[in-house]
Design an enzyme around this catalytic site. Structure first.
Site, PDB file in Angstrom:
ATOM      1  N   LYS A 189      -8.012   4.172  -6.898  1.00 44.54           N
ATOM      2  CA  LYS A 189      -9.103   3.227  -6.640  1.00 44.54           C
ATOM      3  C   LYS A 189      -9.191   2.133  -7.703  1.00 44.54           C
ATOM      4  O   LYS A 189      -8.686   2.274  -8.820  1.00 44.54           O
ATOM      5  CB  LYS A 189     -10.427   3.989  -6.479  1.00 44.54           C
ATOM      6  CG  LYS A 189     -10.466   4.679  -5.107  1.00 44.54           C
ATOM      7  CD  LYS A 189     -11.784   5.291  -4.756  1.00 44.54           C
ATOM      8  CE  LYS A 189     -11.700   5.845  -3.320  1.00 44.54           C
ATOM      9  NZ  LYS A 189     -12.888   6.617  -2.954  1.00 44.54           N
ATOM     10  N   ARG A 236      -9.381  14.362  -2.904  1.00 44.50           N
ATOM     11  CA  ARG A 236      -8.727  13.543  -1.866  1.00 44.50           C
ATOM     12  C   ARG A 236      -7.754  12.600  -2.577  1.00 44.50           C
ATOM     13  O   ARG A 236      -8.186  11.744  -3.339  1.00 44.50           O
ATOM     14  CB  ARG A 236      -9.787  12.761  -1.093  1.00 44.50           C
ATOM     15  CG  ARG A 236      -9.231  11.869   0.007  1.00 44.50           C
ATOM     16  CD  ARG A 236     -10.365  11.100   0.681  1.00 44.50           C
ATOM     17  NE  ARG A 236      -9.879  10.223   1.726  1.00 44.50           N
ATOM     18  CZ  ARG A 236      -9.405   9.003   1.502  1.00 44.50           C
ATOM     19  NH1 ARG A 236      -9.338   8.525   0.289  1.00 44.50           N
ATOM     20  NH2 ARG A 236      -8.975   8.262   2.508  1.00 44.50           N
TER      21      ARG A 236
HETATM   22  C1  YH5 Z   1     -13.606   9.031  -0.554  1.00 46.60           C
HETATM   23  O1  YH5 Z   1     -13.712   8.760  -1.756  1.00 46.60           O
HETATM   24  N1  YH5 Z   1     -12.259   7.017   0.246  1.00 46.60           N
HETATM   25  S1  YH5 Z   1     -10.979   5.273   1.898  1.00 46.60           S
HETATM   26  C2  YH5 Z   1      -9.491   1.472  -2.418  1.00 46.60           C
HETATM   27  C3  YH5 Z   1      -8.309   1.655  -3.110  1.00 46.60           C
HETATM   28  C4  YH5 Z   1      -7.591   2.821  -2.979  1.00 46.60           C
HETATM   29  C5  YH5 Z   1      -8.055   3.815  -2.137  1.00 46.60           C
HETATM   30  C6  YH5 Z   1      -6.521   0.378  -3.944  1.00 46.60           C
HETATM   31  N2  YH5 Z   1     -12.208   7.632   2.386  1.00 46.60           N
HETATM   32  C7  YH5 Z   1     -12.928   8.204   0.381  1.00 46.60           C
HETATM   33  O2  YH5 Z   1      -9.161   5.755  -0.461  1.00 46.60           O
HETATM   34  N3  YH5 Z   1     -13.450   9.713   2.174  1.00 46.60           N
HETATM   35  C8  YH5 Z   1     -11.852   6.706   1.476  1.00 46.60           C
HETATM   36  O3  YH5 Z   1      -7.888   0.639  -3.934  1.00 46.60           O
HETATM   37  C9  YH5 Z   1     -12.879   8.583   1.710  1.00 46.60           C
HETATM   38  N4  YH5 Z   1     -14.181  10.153  -0.039  1.00 46.60           N
HETATM   39  C10 YH5 Z   1     -14.095  10.489   1.283  1.00 46.60           C
HETATM   40  N5  YH5 Z   1     -14.695  11.612   1.698  1.00 46.60           N
HETATM   41  C11 YH5 Z   1     -10.875   4.353   0.360  1.00 46.60           C
HETATM   42  C12 YH5 Z   1      -9.713   4.685  -0.485  1.00 46.60           C
HETATM   43  C13 YH5 Z   1      -9.232   3.626  -1.407  1.00 46.60           C
HETATM   44  C14 YH5 Z   1      -9.932   2.448  -1.570  1.00 46.60           C
END
Ligand code: YH5
Length: 276
Positions: free
Chosen positions: A215, A250
């Site tokens: 993230k 996750r």
């Molecule tokens: C979560 O924390 N996150 S989608 C921005 C990024 C990288 C990854 C590059 N679904 C979660 O993974 N479900 C997502 O920057 C989720 N908890 C749960 N339960 C966002 C994501 C991401 C966003």
């Protein structure tokens, strides 16, 4: 599928079923590429596969429900019986219903069943575990200077209120999982305060899930590392979470996370997973 067992922290592998993730460079999603990626995640030790067809990254625009269904349904159908439970990362009751019918086992809703008025009823009727995540605002606008007086207390109170709403709708409390929603309507300082205080969420009585993998806040702490360069930071945050008894991580990098967890647990055997 039996209940989730928490003798050790579980690793949920992220399977993004969006055209930017799995296409031949064109606009169309290749379900076979997504299915192969799911198998790789399982081979690396994923305990759960989280299938998502709508990007909820900061700034992302909502996806039409029919488009979301077109993306996830063939993949969920093909993964039936693959050997690990599938969770479906969606805010839409129609997507929950259709994927649960095709073998998905867990609902993962970043809106904690608030975005769609039918979601509570679908979740109640399904009997599936539900991940309730805190978010402030919609993905398209959530990073526009969110303000909290006490971020831990407010996220905790919100999750408590959503647990009560679920119980009121007939969902068994034993099926609920909570998630503070790192990056969803939070500044860097909010994310760090939550990560420092994850232990305070155990009194909600549910397993705690955390998503920090790759993230943006990790990039901000590492001189602007791009998403694919944030594995070290992702692991550091994951271990800080495990130290506080978080039950499910996750992640995108399943093998690397499993290795970090194995070392952590060898050092601190049996002390890392609180009874939910
Ligand atoms: C979560 O924390 N996150 S989608 C921005 C990024 C990288 C990854 C590059 N679904 C979660 O993974 N479900 C997502 O920057 C989720 N908890 C749960 N339960 C966002 C994501 C991401 C966003």
């Amino acid at each position: 599928m039996g209940p989730l067992v928490f003798e050790r922290p579980l690793v949920m592998g992220v399977l993004n079923v969006t055209p930017d993730s799995f296409s031949d460079g064109g606009r169309y999603l290749d379900p076979d590429a997504a299915i192969a990626q799911a198998q790789r995640l399982i081979d690396k030790g994923a305990d759960i596969i989280d299938v998502g067809g709508e990007s909820t990254r900061p700034g992302a625009e909502p996806v039409d429900v029919d488009e979301e269904l077109r993306r996830v349904l063939p993949v969920v159908a093909a993964l039936r019986g693959i050997g690990v439970p599938l969770s479906i990362d969606t805010r839409h009751a129609a997507v929950m219903r259709a994927t649960l019918d095709r073998g998905a086992a867990i609902i993962n809703d970043v809106s904690a069943l608030t975005a769609d008025p039918e979601s509570l009823a679908v979740a109640a009727a399904s009997g599936a575990p539900v991940i309730l995540m805190h978010a402030r605002g919609d993905p398209s606008t959530m990073q526009e200077s969110p303000v909290y007086e006490d971020v831990v207390a407010e996220v905790h109170a919100y999750l408590e209120q959503r647990i009560q709403a679920c119980i009121g709708a007939g969902i068994d409390a034993a099926r609920l999982i909570v998630d503070p929603g790192i990056g969803f309507g939070k500044t860097l300082e909010h994310n760090l305060t939550l990560l420092r205080n994850l232990h305070r969420f155990h009194d909600l009585g549910c397993p705690v899930l955390l998503g920090v993998s790759r993230k943006s806040f990790l990039g901000r702490l590492s001189g602007g590392a791009p998403a694919h360069g944030r594995l070290p930071g992702s692991l550091a945050a994951a271990l800080a979470a495990i130290h506080q008894g978080v039950h499910i991580l996750r992640v995108h990098d399943v093998a690397e996370t499993r290795q970090a967890l194995a070392v952590w647990q060898a050092i601190f055997p049996g002390t890392t997973t609180e009874s939910p």
